[in-house]
Design an enzyme around this catalytic site. Structure first.
Site, mmCIF file in Angstrom:
data_model
loop_
_atom_site.group_PDB
_atom_site.id
_atom_site.type_symbol
_atom_site.label_atom_id
_atom_site.label_comp_id
_atom_site.label_asym_id
_atom_site.label_seq_id
_atom_site.Cartn_x
_atom_site.Cartn_y
_atom_site.Cartn_z
ATOM 1 N N ASP A 13 0.851 -1.179 0.000
ATOM 2 C CA ASP A 13 0.000 0.000 0.000
ATOM 3 C C ASP A 13 0.897 1.243 0.000
ATOM 4 O O ASP A 13 2.086 1.174 0.326
ATOM 5 C CB ASP A 13 -0.881 -0.044 1.258
ATOM 6 C CG ASP A 13 -1.753 1.178 1.403
ATOM 7 O OD1 ASP A 13 -2.429 1.548 0.429
ATOM 8 O OD2 ASP A 13 -1.757 1.769 2.504
ATOM 9 N N ASP A 15 -0.398 5.206 0.810
ATOM 10 C CA ASP A 15 -0.718 6.179 1.857
ATOM 11 C C ASP A 15 -0.780 5.524 3.236
ATOM 12 O O ASP A 15 -1.532 4.568 3.452
ATOM 13 C CB ASP A 15 -2.059 6.861 1.569
ATOM 14 C CG ASP A 15 -1.995 7.780 0.365
ATOM 15 O OD1 ASP A 15 -0.912 7.887 -0.230
ATOM 16 O OD2 ASP A 15 -3.032 8.381 0.018
ATOM 17 N N ASP A 215 -1.811 -0.716 5.902
ATOM 18 C CA ASP A 215 -2.193 -0.158 7.204
ATOM 19 C C ASP A 215 -3.696 -0.060 7.426
ATOM 20 O O ASP A 215 -4.124 0.191 8.550
ATOM 21 C CB ASP A 215 -1.590 1.235 7.377
ATOM 22 C CG ASP A 215 -2.291 2.278 6.503
ATOM 23 O OD1 ASP A 215 -2.435 2.024 5.283
ATOM 24 O OD2 ASP A 215 -2.697 3.320 7.031
#
Length: 269
Positions: A13, A15, A215
């Site tokens: 991922d 961001d 996250d």
């Protein structure tokens, strides 16, 4: 634990993971990016960002020779030299196109008075305010092909009704770090990771070891689809349940510091 010279694939991922949640900086992860690059380990960006956004980040990270997964798995982009490619860059949409998704969202809002705003409803300035992006980058974030991020302003009860309505239209609702994301039901980071892993396995004709780093709740499909999963400490309070068991590491640090921490834990040099 995998070794750096194993037949590795890394799915990450952006961001809040490889990129800092606030500054979008990745420098704490640079040493690992250099190691992976020297070992020719593909680092496959797997993100809610658009193809236009990812292409810019890929150039900055010097990863343009690898595929990437955009719009939460609704879009897979392959590099020009990918086996079987005849175009400069080939794109594959999983599920519905952006125009189809927007048409459905507008219709549902008119019918049920749902309280939300998507990127297609607002100005570049509003996207800048929501994301902290520059005007140029906000414009790239609005160049969508297969999914719509939205801010939900209604009640939890209405949200559950909204999700049922989307399911009836063959669409899915996924929670990200900042936004809810609407895409085709078949789309998802997990299914895109499985597809690309299969492509690499077919090309190399040998077993692969896959590592995922993310996250947010929208990363769960990706993390469940990899052999090893790094759950980076997020700026949210949402649960991150995974199926990988002992092959899951949960970091104590956020963003690229957590990204580095996760690879330090799993990969033996």
């Amino acid at each position: 634990m995998p070794y750096l010279d194993d037949n590795l694939l890394v799915f990450t991922d952006l961001d809040g993971s490889l990129l800092d949640h606030h500054s979008y900086d990745w420098q704490p992860a640079q040493a690992w990016l250099d190691r992976l690059g020297s070992a020719k380990v593909p680092v496959i960006l797997t993100t809610s960002k658009t193809s236009a956004e990812v292409a810019t980040v890929q150039k900055q990270l010097q990863l343009t020779h690898y595929p990437f997964i955009a719009e939460n798995g609704a879009l897979i982009k392959l590099p020009a030299d990918w086996p079987g490619n005849s175009d400069d860059v080939s794109g594959h949409i999983i599920g519905n196109s952006y125009s189809e998704i927007r048409q459905t969202l507008v219709s549902l809002r008119q019918r049920y008075d749902f309280e939300f705003r998507g990127f297609g409803d607002v100005s570049k300035q509003q996207v800048m305010d929501w994301t902290g992006l520059s005007l140029e980058n906000a414009a790239l974030a609005m160049q969508r092909e297969a999914s719509e991020p939205l801010i939900w302003f209604g009640s939890d009860f209405d949200l559950a009704h909204f999700e049922k309505c989307l399911q009836a239209e063959n669409l899915s609702l996924t929670r990200g770090g900042r936004f809810w994301h609407v895409a085709g039901r078949e789309a998802g980071k997990g299914s895109a990771v499985h597809w690309l892993t299969g492509q690499y396995r077919q090309q190399r004709d040998q077993p692969l070891v896959t590592i995922g780093l993310g996250d947010g709740p929208n990363d769960i499909g990706m993390l469940n689809a990899t052999d090893y999963a790094v759950v980076i400490l997020g700026h949210h309070d949402h649960a991150m349940p995974l199926d990988n068991g002992e092959n899951v590491y949960r970091t104590r640090q956020h963003g690229p510091q957590g990204w580095k921490e996760g690879l330090d834990h799993f990969i033996t040099l």
